[in-house]
Structure formats: structure tokens, C-alpha cells
Motif scaffolding. Structure first.
Motif, PDB file in Angstrom:
ATOM      1  N   ALA A   1       0.261   9.402  -5.021  1.00  0.00           N
ATOM      2  CA  ALA A   1       0.419  10.776  -4.525  1.00  0.00           C
ATOM      3  C   ALA A   1       1.113  11.645  -5.567  1.00  0.00           C
ATOM      4  O   ALA A   1       0.639  12.744  -5.881  1.00  0.00           O
ATOM      5  CB  ALA A   1       1.225  10.775  -3.221  1.00  0.00           C
ATOM      6  N   VAL A   2       2.218  11.134  -6.126  1.00  0.00           N
ATOM      7  CA  VAL A   2       2.943  11.901  -7.137  1.00  0.00           C
ATOM      8  C   VAL A   2       2.037  12.171  -8.339  1.00  0.00           C
ATOM      9  O   VAL A   2       1.972  13.294  -8.853  1.00  0.00           O
ATOM     10  CB  VAL A   2       4.223  11.145  -7.564  1.00  0.00           C
ATOM     11  CG1 VAL A   2       4.872  11.826  -8.764  1.00  0.00           C
ATOM     12  CG2 VAL A   2       5.197  11.070  -6.401  1.00  0.00           C
ATOM     13  N   ALA A   3       1.307  11.149  -8.754  1.00  0.00           N
ATOM     14  CA  ALA A   3       0.435  11.307  -9.916  1.00  0.00           C
ATOM     15  C   ALA A   3      -0.668  12.332  -9.651  1.00  0.00           C
ATOM     16  O   ALA A   3      -0.962  13.173 -10.509  1.00  0.00           O
ATOM     17  CB  ALA A   3      -0.172   9.958 -10.300  1.00  0.00           C
ATOM     18  N   ILE A   4      -1.263  12.261  -8.464  1.00  0.00           N
ATOM     19  CA  ILE A   4      -2.354  13.209  -8.159  1.00  0.00           C
ATOM     20  C   ILE A   4      -1.806  14.634  -8.079  1.00  0.00           C
ATOM     21  O   ILE A   4      -2.361  15.561  -8.680  1.00  0.00           O
ATOM     22  CB  ILE A   4      -3.057  12.854  -6.824  1.00  0.00           C
ATOM     23  CG1 ILE A   4      -3.801  11.536  -6.953  1.00  0.00           C
ATOM     24  CG2 ILE A   4      -4.042  13.951  -6.446  1.00  0.00           C
ATOM     25  CD1 ILE A   4      -4.519  11.128  -5.668  1.00  0.00           C
TER      26      ILE A   4
ATOM     27  N   GLY B   1      -0.298   1.879   6.139  1.00  0.00           N
ATOM     28  CA  GLY B   1       0.371   1.989   4.844  1.00  0.00           C
ATOM     29  C   GLY B   1       0.370   3.400   4.295  1.00  0.00           C
ATOM     30  O   GLY B   1       1.209   3.757   3.464  1.00  0.00           O
ATOM     31  N   SER B   2      -0.559   4.240   4.752  1.00  0.00           N
ATOM     32  CA  SER B   2      -0.616   5.594   4.193  1.00  0.00           C
ATOM     33  C   SER B   2       0.210   6.599   5.011  1.00  0.00           C
ATOM     34  O   SER B   2       0.321   7.759   4.616  1.00  0.00           O
ATOM     35  CB  SER B   2      -2.073   6.059   4.072  1.00  0.00           C
ATOM     36  OG  SER B   2      -2.719   5.984   5.308  1.00  0.00           O
ATOM     37  N   ILE B   3       0.810   6.141   6.112  1.00  0.00           N
ATOM     38  CA  ILE B   3       1.582   7.084   6.950  1.00  0.00           C
ATOM     39  C   ILE B   3       2.729   7.715   6.156  1.00  0.00           C
ATOM     40  O   ILE B   3       2.848   8.942   6.073  1.00  0.00           O
ATOM     41  CB  ILE B   3       2.152   6.377   8.209  1.00  0.00           C
ATOM     42  CG1 ILE B   3       1.001   6.009   9.154  1.00  0.00           C
ATOM     43  CG2 ILE B   3       3.149   7.288   8.938  1.00  0.00           C
ATOM     44  CD1 ILE B   3       1.441   5.178  10.358  1.00  0.00           C
ATOM     45  N   ILE B   4       3.575   6.855   5.557  1.00  0.00           N
ATOM     46  CA  ILE B   4       4.751   7.379   4.842  1.00  0.00           C
ATOM     47  C   ILE B   4       4.326   8.249   3.642  1.00  0.00           C
ATOM     48  O   ILE B   4       4.818   9.376   3.509  1.00  0.00           O
ATOM     49  CB  ILE B   4       5.685   6.228   4.420  1.00  0.00           C
ATOM     50  CG1 ILE B   4       6.263   5.567   5.671  1.00  0.00           C
ATOM     51  CG2 ILE B   4       6.810   6.742   3.517  1.00  0.00           C
ATOM     52  CD1 ILE B   4       7.126   4.347   5.409  1.00  0.00           C
ATOM     53  N   PRO B   5       3.398   7.776   2.795  1.00  0.00           N
ATOM     54  CA  PRO B   5       2.974   8.655   1.699  1.00  0.00           C
ATOM     55  C   PRO B   5       2.446  10.012   2.176  1.00  0.00           C
ATOM     56  O   PRO B   5       2.717  11.031   1.542  1.00  0.00           O
ATOM     57  CB  PRO B   5       1.873   7.850   1.006  1.00  0.00           C
ATOM     58  CG  PRO B   5       2.189   6.446   1.312  1.00  0.00           C
ATOM     59  CD  PRO B   5       2.813   6.437   2.667  1.00  0.00           C
ATOM     60  N   VAL B   6       1.722  10.007   3.299  1.00  0.00           N
ATOM     61  CA  VAL B   6       1.189  11.274   3.819  1.00  0.00           C
ATOM     62  C   VAL B   6       2.331  12.195   4.252  1.00  0.00           C
ATOM     63  O   VAL B   6       2.349  13.387   3.919  1.00  0.00           O
ATOM     64  CB  VAL B   6       0.201  11.020   4.991  1.00  0.00           C
ATOM     65  CG1 VAL B   6      -0.036  12.286   5.791  1.00  0.00           C
ATOM     66  CG2 VAL B   6      -1.120  10.489   4.446  1.00  0.00           C
ATOM     67  N   LEU B   7       3.306  11.629   4.978  1.00  0.00           N
ATOM     68  CA  LEU B   7       4.430  12.445   5.430  1.00  0.00           C
ATOM     69  C   LEU B   7       5.213  12.991   4.229  1.00  0.00           C
ATOM     70  O   LEU B   7       5.581  14.172   4.200  1.00  0.00           O
ATOM     71  CB  LEU B   7       5.361  11.618   6.327  1.00  0.00           C
ATOM     72  CG  LEU B   7       4.778  11.235   7.695  1.00  0.00           C
ATOM     73  CD1 LEU B   7       5.781  10.420   8.487  1.00  0.00           C
ATOM     74  CD2 LEU B   7       4.368  12.484   8.468  1.00  0.00           C
ATOM     75  N   VAL B   8       5.442  12.111   3.253  1.00  0.00           N
ATOM     76  CA  VAL B   8       6.177  12.534   2.056  1.00  0.00           C
ATOM     77  C   VAL B   8       5.413  13.658   1.353  1.00  0.00           C
ATOM     78  O   VAL B   8       6.003  14.640   0.911  1.00  0.00           O
ATOM     79  CB  VAL B   8       6.413  11.344   1.100  1.00  0.00           C
ATOM     80  CG1 VAL B   8       6.889  11.822  -0.261  1.00  0.00           C
ATOM     81  CG2 VAL B   8       7.423  10.382   1.701  1.00  0.00           C
TER      82      VAL B   8
ATOM     83  N   ILE C   1       0.842  -1.206   0.000  1.00  0.00           N
ATOM     84  CA  ILE C   1       0.000   0.000   0.000  1.00  0.00           C
ATOM     85  C   ILE C   1       0.872   1.248   0.000  1.00  0.00           C
ATOM     86  O   ILE C   1       0.611   2.210  -0.738  1.00  0.00           O
ATOM     87  CB  ILE C   1      -0.953  -0.008   1.228  1.00  0.00           C
ATOM     88  CG1 ILE C   1      -1.989  -1.102   1.032  1.00  0.00           C
ATOM     89  CG2 ILE C   1      -1.623   1.351   1.414  1.00  0.00           C
ATOM     90  CD1 ILE C   1      -3.130  -1.084   2.012  1.00  0.00           C
ATOM     91  N   THR C   2       1.942   1.224   0.810  1.00  0.00           N
ATOM     92  CA  THR C   2       2.816   2.392   0.902  1.00  0.00           C
ATOM     93  C   THR C   2       3.385   2.772  -0.469  1.00  0.00           C
ATOM     94  O   THR C   2       3.286   3.923  -0.893  1.00  0.00           O
ATOM     95  CB  THR C   2       3.967   2.113   1.885  1.00  0.00           C
ATOM     96  OG1 THR C   2       3.413   1.846   3.165  1.00  0.00           O
ATOM     97  CG2 THR C   2       4.912   3.289   1.978  1.00  0.00           C
ATOM     98  N   VAL C   3       3.957   1.768  -1.154  1.00  0.00           N
ATOM     99  CA  VAL C   3       4.607   2.053  -2.437  1.00  0.00           C
ATOM    100  C   VAL C   3       3.602   2.607  -3.438  1.00  0.00           C
ATOM    101  O   VAL C   3       3.827   3.636  -4.084  1.00  0.00           O
ATOM    102  CB  VAL C   3       5.288   0.780  -2.995  1.00  0.00           C
ATOM    103  CG1 VAL C   3       5.729   0.994  -4.430  1.00  0.00           C
ATOM    104  CG2 VAL C   3       6.458   0.395  -2.111  1.00  0.00           C
TER     105      VAL C   3
ATOM    106  N   ILE D   1      -4.757  16.391  -0.200  1.00  0.00           N
ATOM    107  CA  ILE D   1      -4.156  15.216  -0.843  1.00  0.00           C
ATOM    108  C   ILE D   1      -3.962  14.095   0.179  1.00  0.00           C
ATOM    109  O   ILE D   1      -4.258  12.930  -0.092  1.00  0.00           O
ATOM    110  CB  ILE D   1      -2.775  15.582  -1.454  1.00  0.00           C
ATOM    111  CG1 ILE D   1      -2.925  16.679  -2.510  1.00  0.00           C
ATOM    112  CG2 ILE D   1      -2.099  14.348  -2.057  1.00  0.00           C
ATOM    113  CD1 ILE D   1      -3.620  16.250  -3.754  1.00  0.00           C
ATOM    114  N   SER D   2      -3.497  14.459   1.385  1.00  0.00           N
ATOM    115  CA  SER D   2      -3.269  13.447   2.422  1.00  0.00           C
ATOM    116  C   SER D   2      -4.562  12.730   2.777  1.00  0.00           C
ATOM    117  O   SER D   2      -4.588  11.502   2.901  1.00  0.00           O
ATOM    118  CB  SER D   2      -2.685  14.094   3.673  1.00  0.00           C
ATOM    119  OG  SER D   2      -1.459  14.689   3.374  1.00  0.00           O
ATOM    120  N   SER D   3      -5.639  13.493   2.928  1.00  0.00           N
ATOM    121  CA  SER D   3      -6.910  12.841   3.260  1.00  0.00           C
ATOM    122  C   SER D   3      -7.315  11.900   2.141  1.00  0.00           C
ATOM    123  O   SER D   3      -7.799  10.797   2.397  1.00  0.00           O
ATOM    124  CB  SER D   3      -8.030  13.850   3.487  1.00  0.00           C
ATOM    125  OG  SER D   3      -7.507  15.069   3.897  1.00  0.00           O
ATOM    126  N   VAL D   4      -7.108  12.350   0.896  1.00  0.00           N
ATOM    127  CA  VAL D   4      -7.457  11.481  -0.234  1.00  0.00           C
ATOM    128  C   VAL D   4      -6.629  10.195  -0.163  1.00  0.00           C
ATOM    129  O   VAL D   4      -7.161   9.095  -0.345  1.00  0.00           O
ATOM    130  CB  VAL D   4      -7.225  12.216  -1.573  1.00  0.00           C
ATOM    131  CG1 VAL D   4      -7.341  11.243  -2.742  1.00  0.00           C
ATOM    132  CG2 VAL D   4      -8.212  13.349  -1.732  1.00  0.00           C
TER     133      VAL D   4
END
Lengths: 302, 232
Positions: free
Chosen positions: A43-46, A236-243, A35-37, A276-279
Motif C-alpha cells: 500500500a505504501v509503495a503504491i 488479511g487486507s482489512i488492516i491495510p485497507v483501514l490504514v 498478508i497484512t504486513v 487503492i483499497s480495492s487494488v
């Protein structure tokens, strides 16, 4: 009474869901990193697609129709023309630019212009009075231009024909491609996660079988797995949100919000990154729950 | 009063193998019944149909007034909550303690903590394992593990306990011990059905014995009354 029971079952299932993540940690880690990857890529795409949309909108807002008015029109006639343009649909704003104003602006541009233009008397000014018209929907700009051209007293209409149309179609294509990328990434993630969770559940077939044999309903077997999926999505969304939060605001700071040229303006980081993070969290949680639910289904008799 | 009535039950598996032919059987409430037969006699199929893991191809299976044969898959759990099943391989959850292995059934049904504790300890006491509540299945002998499984089967006070080869993995002494536990449960009013091919045990227990042979009812030894209407 029944409600009390259901609350107790729900609390137990939440506890079990968390326990199971810890108990089967290596397998949970597989689902979580999956999920993280994918959320990172999503995230980058959005962020990319929203920014592209943003700067296409910025450019679109600049699209202007220049309406040249016949020189024999008096002020009254000019006002009539303005009224007629305003009556058209899709008109955002109209700005008047007299030929005297245009001449003055041109004078400032170079000394040669200044010399030539200064030699004209007022009646000799060969330029036209103009209206600068902005439209609401830039996709229909050529349509509006054609309508304005038909108005009596309008000499000429210019809006960068051809160039604007090809720009519009390019933006359209870029937007569609990005939407396709984001949507297909989400679908691919869902499939990946269904399969990863299936592997983790495979090792727990016996548990499901026993639960079934002692009288667990399909729903009560599914619930702890779905809750587990929810937590896996959340973790799984913790790291993407922080990034997203730190990465994007850093990028914005470093570039000053402008990429490559002044046309490409980035969104202000706040509250953009929070949206974006909420999404991302919602996607992670929904995909995690959906994945678990699909994966358990295989072992239920429905 | 009959608790289970099996009428003209036939079972043919999708592979084309027929496991049971026109079986008729009645079991009274509170009975202790052995079902015996060689491998392939259809006894396991019959068991599976009783707890509705399999559906008969034809016929009726009425348990406590409900036709189990017509039960939809997603409603099966309602039947399973009213009966207990014990297997040859115990089917305990290795990561849960003895107590948890029994208690999780009640927790899943939403009983409150206190009720769960009282009922679980009562069931474990009945099978003689009150001292081992904190052990894990891997720390127990086979007989003890099977007793945990029995405790799990009876914890929700079912009217019927079905045991599919409960002593298949156990030595003769331990097997007899398990049977004694089942007899205690039976004496408390629960209908017990045991599938086995252990003749010694059957002879020692002196209960009703139903012999299946190649998918047909061959003999039905019943102490006391003998229902002449039954086919055999």
C-alpha cells in the motif's frame, strides 16, 4: 440436476473454508498476518509511486517551449507561423505573448526595469513577440522544439534544454524503480504466503489423503482450500485497507495536500483511497487463492 | 461372471524392488476373498493397485470392465467412488464426529442433505454404530473406529470393498466382529477383498483364500469351483 449438485458442493466448501480458518486459527493467523504486513508495504509503495507519478505529471505539464519570432514579421506572418506550429504533431496548445505584454510584465517585476522600459518608445522595444507552446508528450519536447526552430520567421526556440531532459530521465528512473519495488513485493508476498499456507496444509496432509482415498477429485480437494485462501486474503487486507483510508486522508488533511514544496502535490484522498483499497483487496484475495492452490498441489497426484 | 481380472501383472518399484511377478487372478462378482502371505509377499502392493494408488509395471487389471492400470492420475477419483477402501489404521478424521466422518464423503459428491442423512444412518446402522453418531473417533474403541471406517467405505454403495489388514490393530474377538460385519456387507452383494496375515480368522471364515509368496501366486483355495486355467 448436476448444477444443483455443484451449487451444494460450492456452498459446503465455502462453509468448510470458513470453518477451517476458525479450526486452525493459529495457523490461519500466520497466513493472515503475512498478508497484512506485505499488503501494508505494498500500500505504501503504491501510494508513493502514484503520487510521484502525479507530481512528475504536474511538473511535466508546466514544460513549455518558448518560440521567439523575428522582429520583422508582421501580424499576418505571425499567424502563418502559428498555423505551421499547430500543424505539427504533439502540440497541445499555443499561447501568444506580444513583446509589449512581456515588457509590461517585466515593468511590474522591479522599479529599475520599470524605469528602463518606460523610456522605450514602441518601436524601440528590443524584445521579441513569442508563442508559448505546450506539448502533449513531454518526452518528445526536444524533437518538437527542433521542428519549430526550422520554421521560417522563428528567431529562437527555448525550452530549458538539458535541465528538462535530465529531469525527465530522473522521473523515468524513479517511476521504474517504484514499479520494480511494487511488483517484486507482490511476488515476494505470493511466495511467503505459499510457504505459510504450505505449513498450515502440512498438518492437514492426512485429511487430503483420506479425501483422495474416498474418491475426491483434485478439484474438489482444492476448492475448500482455495476458498479458505480467498477468505484469508480478505481478512488479511482489512488492516491495510483501514490504514490506507484513514492514514492517507489524515496525511492529506494534516499537510493540506502539499508535501515539502508546492511542486509535490498529493492526490485528493477521495476516491483515490477507495481505488487503492480495492487494488489491495484484489491482491490479497488473488495471492491468498493462488498461494493455497499452489500449496495443495504438492499433496495431489496430478 | 468375473468382476476383477488380473492378467500378467508385474510391479517393479522405482527402487528396483519387484513386488509382483506375472500375477493372474480372477475374482467373481459377490465373492469374499482373502489374500494372505508373509510380509513382502506383494499383497499390499496388489491392494494398492486395485484402488490405483500404484500402477502395475506390466499387465492388465480390469475391474468391472475398466482397465485400472491405464487410468490417469486425475481420473482415479472416478474409480475410488465406485469402491470402498478400509485400512489397518482406520484413517478417520479426528476433528469430525462419527456421523460427519461418514457423511462428508456423500457431501463431497454433492448429495442433498436428506439423502446424506438417510444413507449415512443406514451405513452406520449396518455396522452397528447408530447409537454413537455424535461421538468423536478418540472416544471409540479400535473395533468401533474400524466399523466407522467400514461404514464410510460402504456408504456410497460400492460394488467392491477392499480391506488392507483391517484387523491388524485389533484383538482376536474384535477382529472376528469386524469380519462378521464384512460378511454382512458381502451377503448384500458387495464383492469383498480382505488382505490379512491373521490365519485364525481366515480359517474360521472359510472363504476363498489366495496365498501370495515372494510376489507370486502360490495357492488358491476355492470352495466349489476351481479354475484350472489359473496359474499357481
Amino acid at each position: 440436476m448436476i448444477r444443483m449438485k455443484n451449487i451444494r458442493i460450492l456452498i459446503k466448501n465455502i462453509r468448510d473454508g470458513l470453518k477451517n480458518i476458525v479450526r486452525n486459527f493459529s495457523l490461519s493467523l500466520a497466513s493472515i498476518s503475512c498478508i497484512t504486513v506485505t499488503l501494508l508495504i505494498v500500500a505504501v509503495a503504491i501510494i508513493g509511486s502514484l503520487n510521484v507519478e502525479n507530481f512528475t505529471n504536474v511538473i511535466r505539464d508546466d514544460f513549455t517551449i518558448v518560440v521567439y519570432i523575428e522582429n520583422d514579421c508582421d501580424d499576418k506572418k505571425e499567424n502563418e507561423i502559428k498555423g505551421e506550429i499547430q500543424d505539427l504533431s504533439n502540440i497541445e496548445s499555443i499561447e501568444y505573448n506580444s513583446k509589449k505584454q512581456i515588457a509590461d510584465d517585466m515593468k511590474k517585476e522591479s522599479q529599475i526595469f520599470d524605469t528602463i522600459i518606460s523610456s522605450w518608445s514602441e518601436s524601440e522595444n528590443p524584445l521579441y513577440d513569442t508563442y508559448l507552446v505546450k506539448v502533449k508528450d513531454s518526452d518528445k519536447i526536444s524533437n518538437s522544439a527542433k521542428k519549430i526552430e526550422k520554421i521560417d520567421g522563428v528567431a529562437l526556440v527555448k525550452y530549458g534544454e538539458g535541465m528538462i531532459e535530465s529531469l525527465l530521465s530522473i522521473f523515468d528512473i524513479i517511476e521504474k524503480i517504484l514499479i520494480v519495488i511494487v511488483v517484486s513485493l507482490i511476488i515476494v508476498t505470493a511466495f511467503l504466503i505459499v510457504n505459510t499456507i504450505k505449513i498450515t496444509i502440512f498438518s492437514r496432509q492426512e485429511e487430503i489423503e483420506i479425501k483422495r482415498l474416498v474418491g475426491a477429485s483434485n478439484f474438489s480437494i482444492k476448492q475448500p482450500f482455495v476458498i479458505e485462501g480467498l477468505f484469508i486474503g480478505l481478512i488479511g487486507s482489512i488492516i491495510p485497507v483501514l490504514v490506507t483510508i484513514y492514514g492517507y486522508s489524515t496525511l492529506y488533511e494534516k499537510t493540506g495536500g502539499i508535501l515539502f514544496s508546492k511542486f509535490i502535490k498529493l492526490f485528493e484522498p477521495f476516491p483515490f483511497v477507495f481505488i487503492i483499497s480495492s487494488v489491495l483487496i484484489v491482491i490479497g484475495v488473488v495471492v491468498g487463492m493462488f498461494g493455497s492452490s499452489r500449496a495443495v498441489r504438492k499433496y495431489l497426484k496430478i | 461372471m468375473e468382476f476383477i481380472r488380473i492378467t500378467d501383472v508385474e510391479k517393479t518399484y522405482p527402487s528396483g524392488v519387484t513386488a509382483l511377478y506375472g500375477l493372474n487372478l480372477k475374482i467373481k462378482k459377490g465373492d469374499f476373498t482373502f489374500i494372505i502371505g508373509a510380509s513382502g509377499s506383494g499383497k499390499s502392493t496388489l491392494m494398492k493397485m486395485l484402488y490405483r494408488e500404484e500402477k502395475p509395471t506390466a499387465g492388465e487389471i480390469i475391474i468391472g470392465g475398466v482397465n485400472v492400470a491405464k487410468l490417469k492420475n486425475r481420473k482415479v477419483y472416478k474409480l475410488r467412488r465406485k469402491l470402498g477402501v478400509v485400512f489397518q489404521d482406520f484413517k478417520l478424521l479426528p476433528k469430525l464426529t462419527v456421523y460427519e466422518n461418514v457423511a462428508f464423503v456423500l457431501e463431497m459428491f454433492g448429495y442433498d442433505k436428506n439423502e446424506v442423512r438417510v444413507k449415512t444412518l443406514k451405513a452406520l446402522d449396518l455396522v452397528g454404530l447408530k447409537e454413537k453418531v455424535k461421538s468423536y473417533p478418540s472416544e471409540l474403541s479400535g473395533g468401533e473406529q474400524q466399523r466407522v471406517a467400514i461404514a464410510r467405505a460402504i456408504v456410497n454403495a460400492p460394488k467392491l470393498v477392499i480391506c488392507d489388514e483391517p484387523t491388524g490393530n485389533l484383538d482376536p474377538d474384535t477382529s472376528l466382529e469386524i469380519m462378521k460385519v464384512l460378511e454382512v456387507i458381502n451377503n448384500l452383494g458387495t464383492t469383498v477383498i480382505v488382505v490379512t496375515h491373521d490365519r485364525d480368522i481366515v480359517n474360521k471364515m472359510k472363504k476363498r483364500v489366495i496365498l501370495l509368496d515372494k510376489g507370486r501366486l502360490k495357492k488358491d483355495f476355492e470352495k466349489g469351483t476351481y479354475d484350472k486355467n489359473e496359474k499357481h
